[in-house]
Scaffold this motif. Structure first.
Motif, mmCIF file in Angstrom:
data_model
loop_
_atom_site.group_PDB
_atom_site.id
_atom_site.type_symbol
_atom_site.label_atom_id
_atom_site.label_comp_id
_atom_site.label_asym_id
_atom_site.label_seq_id
_atom_site.Cartn_x
_atom_site.Cartn_y
_atom_site.Cartn_z
ATOM 1 N N ALA A 398 55.117 39.102 35.232
ATOM 2 C CA ALA A 398 54.208 38.384 34.328
ATOM 3 C C ALA A 398 53.134 37.639 35.122
ATOM 4 O O ALA A 398 51.941 37.669 34.788
ATOM 5 N N GLU A 399 53.559 36.973 36.204
ATOM 6 C CA GLU A 399 52.621 36.230 37.042
ATOM 7 C C GLU A 399 51.625 37.167 37.718
ATOM 8 O O GLU A 399 50.409 36.901 37.733
ATOM 9 N N ILE A 400 52.138 38.264 38.276
ATOM 10 C CA ILE A 400 51.269 39.217 38.978
ATOM 11 C C ILE A 400 50.265 39.841 38.015
ATOM 12 O O ILE A 400 49.080 39.994 38.342
ATOM 13 N N ASN A 401 50.708 40.169 36.802
ATOM 14 C CA ASN A 401 49.797 40.782 35.839
ATOM 15 C C ASN A 401 48.752 39.794 35.340
ATOM 16 O O ASN A 401 47.601 40.164 35.101
ATOM 17 N N ARG A 402 49.144 38.513 35.169
ATOM 18 C CA ARG A 402 48.144 37.509 34.770
ATOM 19 C C ARG A 402 47.112 37.329 35.886
ATOM 20 O O ARG A 402 45.907 37.257 35.636
ATOM 21 N N LEU A 403 47.573 37.258 37.118
ATOM 22 C CA LEU A 403 46.650 37.156 38.249
ATOM 23 C C LEU A 403 45.748 38.383 38.330
ATOM 24 O O LEU A 403 44.548 38.279 38.613
ATOM 25 N N ASN A 404 46.324 39.547 38.041
ATOM 26 C CA ASN A 404 45.540 40.781 38.102
ATOM 27 C C ASN A 404 44.468 40.798 37.023
ATOM 28 O O ASN A 404 43.340 41.255 37.267
ATOM 29 N N ASP A 405 44.787 40.300 35.840
ATOM 30 C CA ASP A 405 43.786 40.234 34.769
ATOM 31 C C ASP A 405 42.602 39.369 35.199
ATOM 32 O O ASP A 405 41.435 39.733 34.994
ATOM 33 N N LEU A 406 42.902 38.213 35.805
ATOM 34 C CA LEU A 406 41.833 37.322 36.266
ATOM 35 C C LEU A 406 41.039 37.968 37.403
ATOM 36 O O LEU A 406 39.808 37.852 37.458
ATOM 37 N N ALA A 407 41.755 38.650 38.306
ATOM 38 C CA ALA A 407 41.080 39.306 39.443
ATOM 39 C C ALA A 407 40.108 40.371 38.958
ATOM 40 O O ALA A 407 39.011 40.530 39.519
ATOM 41 N N GLN A 408 40.484 41.100 37.917
ATOM 42 C CA GLN A 408 39.594 42.136 37.396
ATOM 43 C C GLN A 408 38.341 41.531 36.777
ATOM 44 O O GLN A 408 37.241 42.092 36.887
ATOM 45 N N ILE A 409 38.495 40.362 36.128
ATOM 46 C CA ILE A 409 37.326 39.674 35.576
ATOM 47 C C ILE A 409 36.416 39.205 36.713
ATOM 48 O O ILE A 409 35.190 39.335 36.650
ATOM 49 N N LEU A 410 37.024 38.642 37.770
ATOM 50 C CA LEU A 410 36.245 38.196 38.927
ATOM 51 C C LEU A 410 35.497 39.363 39.559
ATOM 52 O O LEU A 410 34.318 39.243 39.930
ATOM 53 N N ARG A 411 36.165 40.488 39.676
ATOM 54 C CA ARG A 411 35.547 41.670 40.288
ATOM 55 C C ARG A 411 34.386 42.177 39.425
ATOM 56 O O ARG A 411 33.318 42.494 39.942
ATOM 57 N N ALA A 412 34.609 42.223 38.109
ATOM 58 C CA ALA A 412 33.540 42.674 37.210
ATOM 59 C C ALA A 412 32.329 41.745 37.313
ATOM 60 O O ALA A 412 31.181 42.201 37.280
ATOM 61 N N GLY A 413 32.587 40.444 37.470
ATOM 62 C CA GLY A 413 31.501 39.485 37.633
ATOM 63 C C GLY A 413 30.713 39.732 38.899
ATOM 64 O O GLY A 413 29.477 39.642 38.911
ATOM 65 N N ARG A 414 31.410 40.049 39.983
ATOM 66 C CA ARG A 414 30.721 40.355 41.240
ATOM 67 C C ARG A 414 29.852 41.597 41.093
ATOM 68 O O ARG A 414 28.715 41.646 41.567
ATOM 69 N N MET A 415 30.418 42.625 40.451
ATOM 70 C CA MET A 415 29.670 43.865 40.285
ATOM 71 C C MET A 415 28.409 43.635 39.443
ATOM 72 O O MET A 415 27.336 44.169 39.749
ATOM 73 N N SER A 416 28.534 42.825 38.375
ATOM 74 C CA SER A 416 27.372 42.566 37.527
ATOM 75 C C SER A 416 26.319 41.741 38.256
ATOM 76 O O SER A 416 25.137 41.762 37.896
ATOM 77 N N LYS A 449 43.215 44.902 45.393
ATOM 78 C CA LYS A 449 42.016 44.237 44.880
ATOM 79 C C LYS A 449 42.339 42.851 44.323
ATOM 80 O O LYS A 449 41.490 41.959 44.353
ATOM 81 N N LEU A 450 43.562 42.676 43.806
ATOM 82 C CA LEU A 450 43.996 41.363 43.325
ATOM 83 C C LEU A 450 43.901 40.341 44.455
ATOM 84 O O LEU A 450 43.288 39.279 44.318
ATOM 85 N N VAL A 451 44.520 40.667 45.580
ATOM 86 C CA VAL A 451 44.501 39.759 46.729
ATOM 87 C C VAL A 451 43.075 39.559 47.214
ATOM 88 O O VAL A 451 42.633 38.433 47.485
ATOM 89 N N GLU A 452 42.313 40.659 47.300
ATOM 90 C CA GLU A 452 40.942 40.592 47.807
ATOM 91 C C GLU A 452 40.093 39.624 46.990
ATOM 92 O O GLU A 452 39.353 38.799 47.551
ATOM 93 N N GLU A 453 40.183 39.696 45.657
ATOM 94 C CA GLU A 453 39.333 38.855 44.805
ATOM 95 C C GLU A 453 39.608 37.369 44.988
ATOM 96 O O GLU A 453 38.683 36.552 45.025
ATOM 97 N N PHE A 454 40.888 37.007 45.107
ATOM 98 C CA PHE A 454 41.199 35.584 45.274
ATOM 99 C C PHE A 454 40.833 35.087 46.672
ATOM 100 O O PHE A 454 40.447 33.931 46.851
ATOM 101 N N MET A 455 40.923 35.960 47.673
ATOM 102 C CA MET A 455 40.475 35.569 49.008
ATOM 103 C C MET A 455 38.952 35.397 49.028
ATOM 104 O O MET A 455 38.429 34.450 49.628
#
Length: 717
Positions: A398-416, A449-455
């Motif tokens: 549950a924790e990993i998937n919640r973090l992954n959801d946030l990481a994907q939003i962060l990544r999409a923001g970077r791409m945009s 990518k999860l780890v990468e985004e938070f770093m």
């Protein structure tokens, strides 16, 4: 009437005199660097065509008056008849060279005119009067300063003398060794030779064996030789190892009291399965307001490694850990990197943290930076974390998937925002008993990518925290990781390349170029051609480096970026930790921007050497892996095209070899410079980047680390 070519005689004379003075001043301030007429006109602010013509006319007059020397379309001051200039020489593998010039084209030096210079030397050169060449050509006059005087190579002993054949293909000469200068070295040993002298009229320099690395061809010997060749240490001095063992590793209650305590908050690490140094961890906590608190916790190396200590001095000298095919050569002794500072599970660890309160849209509501103490609950490999993302099962899913959801939003923001999306496949050899026995292809998945985004989030926000001056305060010195925009010339080359391969760089209105490049990469991926388009996009980019001057990070689309998350393996991160603590303590800077810039250049250079050593170790392992495959056919893809042949990457193991142009029998091929391809004279077939071919391994050269292929078949385009 404002045209400077149509003025009265008196006005004309005054104007000419003033412009000549400007030209002289520009050339005089250039440290003997050559300029074209166009560059001179631009340099003195003459941008209009008529004014540029005036500059060209005056340069002819100044040349006739021996005030200026003209050669190959370039101009320099005559300096009382001396046509000598200075620069760093860089050799090609064929023996020709270029002298690097900061502005304008580099100076071409033919093989016959390199004198007794070696790769990287500071040299004095003169320009040749060769108007047929479009680019400047020169001759080496003398060596001002050697880049290095010790070289790695293989000793070849004959009855009356010996030679050392260097490993570095850019060192184009062998070293002559008197038998009295061999010491205990034996034939075919891998050695270090010291350059003693090089008389001008002799083809080879004289050398002396100063160290035996081991027997040539042995894996340990070859890997150590690579480290020696790039001047990277692979062993720690005894006193440094002892100092590391003597470090006080106890964590006292007094120390914990100084820090924010995260020991009872869920914390995990996610790393490669074979990682030994865990320098980052992520904590997770639901807040009462529904937001999520994410802590990025980094090993507090600065607590154990203090400025001025012998451990710190050794780490500065190394600058970075080096990741070779079969081993890691760490920046810090293993007792620190793999034990004391490694964030191992179920152990209390001292950390430096960036803590963020994020809402469900991954927007930062609050942030905090400072020293902490943690106790990691679980060590995950990337594969284990990916399994929880894909199956939604297992501990901490549950924790990993919640973090992954946030990481994907962060990544999409970077791409945009215009971040580049270049995905590469990493090749990793499976090594047993020092020999490569197989290949694994590592693909970056969601867990990576999860780890990468938070770093990235931590690196960016620490950099902003220090870098943006508070109201009424001066800018605080900091070390940045910067990435400049690509040059117009490199993008023009990329345009030509992709057009020749059926693609376009379609720029998007009101968007940076990176959008067009991402669209290009997406299209290439859909066509399964990203493996040769991607590397060409990477080659068109500037290199990321360290600097005290912030210009932002083009590839990540960040205005502020610094390296904070890996102090175990990168010294600039350790520098940043110390700067950050000083900043948090509201102390005056204890390091100036000039001092930071000097260190930044050094660490950028160390990083480049480490990267080159890593590539050399991969090339060596490729040769070892292919040694028993002579006569075997493989499917491959053309990865490079030159005038002398094509490089082919074997699809199944990513090993690369060369097919020489004169060895291709299907047609007589010639090199087309603009398209970077070989074209058949009789049938018009093209061999270019990305073309699918079948090859046969014909030769594996362990000494020169080369693999030769024959072309069996190729796709017709």
């Amino acid at each position: 009437k404002n045209n400077p070519l149509f003025m009265s005689n008196n006005t004309d004379k005054r104007l000419k005199k003033g412009v000549k003075r400007k030209i002289y001043h520009l050339l005089n301030q250039s440290n003997n660097k050559p300029f074209t007429a166009k560059q001179i006109a631009k340099g003195i602010g003459f941008h209009q065509p008529a004014k540029r013509k005036l500059v060209e006319k005056l340069l002819v007059e100044m040349t006739n008056d021996n005030k200026v020397i003209a050669a190959s379309g370039y101009y320099t001051l005559s300096n009382s008849g001396s046509a000598s200039h200075e620069g760093i020489i860089e050799f090609t593998s064929k023996g020709s060279a270029y002298v690097l010039v900061e502005e304008g084209d580099d100076i071409y030096i033919s093989k016959e005119k390199t004198g007794n210079a070696l790769d990287g030397d500071l040299v004095s050169y003169s320009l040749n009067k060769n108007e047929k060449r479009r680019k400047p050509e020169g001759k080496i006059e003398r060596v001002i300063k050697r880049k290095k005087t010790e070289f790695v190579g293989t000793l070849d002993i004959s009855e009356k003398f010996a030679f050392v054949i260097t490993d570095n293909r850019k060192i184009h000469v062998d070293f002559f060794i008197d038998l009295k200068q061999i010491g205990k070295a034996k034939n075919k040993d891998k050695v270090i030779v010291e350059l003693l002298n090089w008389p001008e009229k002799l083809n080879s320099p004289f050398g002396k064996i100063i160290k035996v690395i081991g027997k040539s061809g042995d894996t340990d010997t070859e890997i150590n030789a690579i480290m020696e060749d790039f001047e990277l240490p692979y062993e720690f001095p005894a006193d440094v190892l002892q100092a590391a063992k003597d470090v006080d590793t106890t964590i006292s209650k007094k120390e914990i009291a100084k820090r924010r305590d995260f020991r009872n908050i869920d914390t995990i690490t996610i790393d490669p399965f074979d990682a030994k140094d865990f320098d980052d961890a992520i904590s997770y906590r639901e807040l009462e307001n529904g937001n999520l608190e994410v802590g990025v916790h980094i090993a507090d190396v600065s607590h154990y490694v203090t400025p001025g200590s012998i451990i710190d001095d050794e780490a500065i000298m190394r600058g970075t850990s080096v990741y070779l095919v079969d081993r890691v050569v760490p920046m810090l002794p293993e007792v620190l990197s793999n034990q004391v500072c490694s964030l191992r599970p179920n152990e209390e660890k001292l950390t430096f943290s960036a803590v963020f309160e994020l809402d469900n849209e991954a927007k930062i509501k609050n942030s905090w930076f400072g020293r902490t103490v943690i106790n990691s609950d679980r060590r995950f490999t990337y594969e284990e974390a990916q399994e929880r993302i894909e199956t939604k099962k297992g501990d901490y899913q549950a924790e990993i998937n919640r973090l992954n959801d946030l990481a994907q939003i962060l990544r999409a923001g970077r791409m945009s925002s215009g971040a580049l999306n270049i995905e590469t496949t990493e090749v990793k050899f499976v090594v047993e008993n020092g020999k490569p026995v197989g290949v694994k292809l590592k693909v970056s998945k969601e867990a990576n990518k999860l780890v990468e985004e938070f770093m990235l989030m931590a690196n960016k926000n620490v950099s902003k925290f220090i870098g943006i001056p508070k109201k009424g305060q001066a800018r605080y010195p900091n070390i940045y990781r910067i990435h400049d925009q690509p040059s117009e010339e490199k993008i023009a080359d990329l345009h030509r390349f992709v057009t020749d391969n059926g693609y376009e760089i379609k720029e998007v209105a009101n968007k940076p170029l990176s959008y067009a490049l991402n669209n290009l990469l997406t299209e290439a991926k859909e066509n399964r051609e990203v493996e040769f388009i991607g590397p060409m996009v990477i080659r068109s980019m500037a290199k990321a480096v360290y600097s005290a001057e912030n210009i932002g990070h083009y590839g990540l689309a960040f205005d502020y970026y610094s390296h904070f998350t890996s102090p175990i393996r990168r010294y600039p991160d350790l520098m940043l930790h110390r700067i950050l603590q000083n900043f948090l303590d509201k102390k005056q800077p204890n390091i100036t921007e000039d001092e930071i810039e000097k260190q930044a250049k050094y660490f950028s250079n160390q990083e480049k050497k480490a990267t080159d050593a890593e590539r050399a170790s991969t090339k060596f392992m490729q040769v070892v892996f292919m040694q028993d495959k002579v006569g075997v056919e493989f499917a491959g893809t053309i990865s490079g095209v030159t005038s002398y042949g094509i490089f082919v990457e074997v699809n199944e193991n990513k090993c690369e070899g060369l097919i020489r142009t004169n060895a291709i029998t299907q047609d007589r091929f010639f090199f087309e410079e603009d398209g970077k391809k070989l074209v058949g004279k009789n049938y018009g077939d093209e061999l270019k980047m990305g073309s699918k071919v079948t090859i046969e391994v014909t030769k594996v050269d362990m000494v020169n680390r080369n693999i030769d292929f024959d072309l069996v078949d190729y796709e017709k385009v």
